[in-house]
Design a protein around this motif. Structure first.
Motif, PDB file in Angstrom:
ATOM      1  N   ASN A   1       0.821  -1.213   0.000  1.00 42.11           N
ATOM      2  CA  ASN A   1       0.000   0.000   0.000  1.00 42.11           C
ATOM      3  C   ASN A   1       0.858   1.267   0.000  1.00 42.11           C
ATOM      4  O   ASN A   1       0.531   2.261  -0.655  1.00 42.11           O
ATOM      5  N   PHE A   2       1.960   1.233   0.735  1.00 44.56           N
ATOM      6  CA  PHE A   2       2.855   2.397   0.778  1.00 44.56           C
ATOM      7  C   PHE A   2       3.530   2.602  -0.583  1.00 44.56           C
ATOM      8  O   PHE A   2       3.691   3.739  -1.041  1.00 44.56           O
ATOM      9  N   VAL A   3       3.927   1.510  -1.233  1.00 48.28           N
ATOM     10  CA  VAL A   3       4.551   1.610  -2.551  1.00 48.28           C
ATOM     11  C   VAL A   3       3.562   2.183  -3.560  1.00 48.28           C
ATOM     12  O   VAL A   3       3.912   3.059  -4.366  1.00 48.28           O
ATOM     13  N   ALA A   4       2.308   1.701  -3.519  1.00 47.86           N
ATOM     14  CA  ALA A   4       1.290   2.221  -4.438  1.00 47.86           C
ATOM     15  C   ALA A   4       1.013   3.694  -4.170  1.00 47.86           C
ATOM     16  O   ALA A   4       0.846   4.491  -5.104  1.00 47.86           O
ATOM     17  N   ALA A   5       0.989   4.073  -2.895  1.00 47.19           N
ATOM     18  CA  ALA A   5       0.768   5.479  -2.538  1.00 47.19           C
ATOM     19  C   ALA A   5       1.909   6.351  -3.038  1.00 47.19           C
ATOM     20  O   ALA A   5       1.686   7.463  -3.541  1.00 47.19           O
ATOM     21  N   ALA A   6       3.141   5.857  -2.921  1.00 43.13           N
ATOM     22  CA  ALA A   6       4.303   6.622  -3.384  1.00 43.13           C
ATOM     23  C   ALA A   6       4.249   6.829  -4.894  1.00 43.13           C
ATOM     24  O   ALA A   6       4.550   7.927  -5.395  1.00 43.13           O
ATOM     25  N   GLU A   7       3.863   5.798  -5.638  1.00 40.65           N
ATOM     26  CA  GLU A   7       3.755   5.922  -7.094  1.00 40.65           C
ATOM     27  C   GLU A   7       2.692   6.947  -7.479  1.00 40.65           C
ATOM     28  O   GLU A   7       2.885   7.751  -8.405  1.00 40.65           O
ATOM     29  N   LEU A   8       1.566   6.928  -6.763  1.00 41.30           N
ATOM     30  CA  LEU A   8       0.503   7.889  -7.036  1.00 41.30           C
ATOM     31  C   LEU A   8       0.965   9.318  -6.755  1.00 41.30           C
ATOM     32  O   LEU A   8       0.693  10.244  -7.532  1.00 41.30           O
ATOM     33  N   LEU A   9       1.667   9.498  -5.641  1.00 42.74           N
ATOM     34  CA  LEU A   9       2.153  10.833  -5.288  1.00 42.74           C
ATOM     35  C   LEU A   9       3.183  11.335  -6.304  1.00 42.74           C
ATOM     36  O   LEU A   9       3.216  12.525  -6.626  1.00 42.74           O
TER      37      LEU A   9
END
Length: 384
Positions: free
Chosen positions: A292-300
């Motif tokens: 979830n953190f990796v996906a959030a970082a990509e979105l940001l």
């Protein structure tokens, strides 16, 4: 009056003033006045590191004990010194083998209880099973079960840090001091992140927004919230997971027709707030599975953030977390040393550690001396 058996000029009072007995009496007084011991419930090097830092700050030696696994995987504890009438603090950091760590703590607490320790205080910087604190269908509230087991084993007090839900304190029938790591993490942001004034605090879900808002208000920064979830493609959806089709079924009395609760449907994942040209700092209490953190970082990154930091109290970092972090858009992951993670740091240089032994040592000192804990909760609000 009849003469004392001790002689005409002696009494129990005069006898207690003899050099030999007065020394013994004085020794007992010293033990009663400064009688506390700090033990580690795990003998491995990684788990005793935090305990050694705490005892160094307190100026005491780590209690002598042996904790080991027998050939049949049973846990055995052997306390090597007297604990009678003393305050005992058991420091237990939780490694990957959570259940073994719990048994070590329970067995050590019971051993100290049967050895006539006065008070047994568990120091669990990361409280295990804290995510299982709510009833889910036919599941169990495991956190409540663990609280009952700790009380039964003999613990009389708990010191922990950043419980996943503050309501967990209500599971215990004895005091629980829920310390905060936020002052240390905020200090890290101010001192170690260049140009942090150009940062924005990010919550990776609406559920964690209160914690992120607390950081944003203290740092005088903006707040962004990631909302929704990634949508599956048509090929992923047509794999039979949605079958059989959802139909309205009735059970019970044939004449009873209850209204149907509509299923929740999350919108496509989006960022509420402007992160373009900013440093994004994602705040959470636990970082375990990092997908979830990796996906959030990509979105940001897609939304224009040029640096991504993750700040969390407990760095559990299970499974392939170090590899995923290293290969992701995340620039740095900052966690405290509530959980041993030296191996993960060797695998991923992006992981940084903040030491919180200072506040744990001060909590131990204040509890033993009967001092107020209010100083450790300065400017802490209910939402922190």
């Amino acid at each position: 009056m009849p003469k004392s058996r001790l002689g005409p000029h002696k009494s129990f009072l005069s006898l207690s003033k003899s050099p030999k007995l007065s020394y013994g009496y004085q020794s007992r007084m010293n033990v009663g006045k400064s009688g506390y011991r700090v033990f580690s419930a795990n003998s491995t090097t990684a788990c005793t590191e935090l305990a050694k830092k705490i005892t160094e700050r307190l100026g005491v030696e780590l209690g002598k004990s042996v904790v080991y696994q027998e050939s049949n995987r049973e846990t055995r504890v052997d306390v090597k010194e007297s604990v009678r009438g003393q305050d005992i603090f058991i420091i237990q950091t939780i490694p990957r083998d959570v259940n073994t760590a719990i048994m070590e703590l329970l067995i050590m607490a019971y051993a100290l209880k049967t050895s006539c320790a006065k008070n047994i205080i568990g120091v669990l910087p990361y409280f295990p099973y804290s995510k299982q604190c709510k009833m889910r269908k036919r599941g169990a509230i495991v956190c409540k079960l663990l609280a009952s087991m700790l009380a039964k084993a003999g613990l009389t007090h708990i010191i922990t840090m950043d419980l996943h839900q503050k309501e967990i304190q209500g599971f215990f029938g004895f005091p629980v001091d829920n310390l905060r790591a936020s002052p240390f993490l905020i200090q890290y942001i101010q001192e170690e992140i260049p140009d942090y004034r150009n940062a924005i605090i990010v919550s990776k879900s609406p559920a964690a927004a209160k914690r992120a808002q607390s950081y944003a208000e203290r740092l005088r920064l903006g707040l962004a919230v990631i909302h929704g979830e990634a949508q599956c493609s048509e090929s992923e959806m047509d794999d039979g997971r949605q079958s059989p089709p959802l139909v309205r079924t009735t059970s019970g009395h044939p004449g009873l027709d209850l209204p149907l609760m509509m299923a929740k449907e999350k919108p496509p994942i989006t960022v509420v707030g402007d992160v373009g040209g900013r440093i994004a700092i994602i705040i959470d209490d636990i970082i375990d599975d990092v997908e979830n953190f990796v996906a959030a970082a990509e979105l940001l990154k897609e939304r224009g953030a040029y640096k991504i930091y993750i700040m969390a109290t407990h760095g559990v970092l299970s499974a392939d977390a170090p590899r995923l972090i290293e290969e992701s858009a995340i620039d740095e992951v900052v966690v405290t040393n509530t959980v041993p993670h030296e191996v993960q740091k060797l695998q991923c240089p992006k992981i940084k550690t903040v030491d919180v032994s200072m506040i744990l040592a001060e909590a131990i000192r204040r509890i033993h001396n009967g001092e107020s804990m209010a100083y450790l909760f300065r400017n802490i609000t209910v939402d922190d």
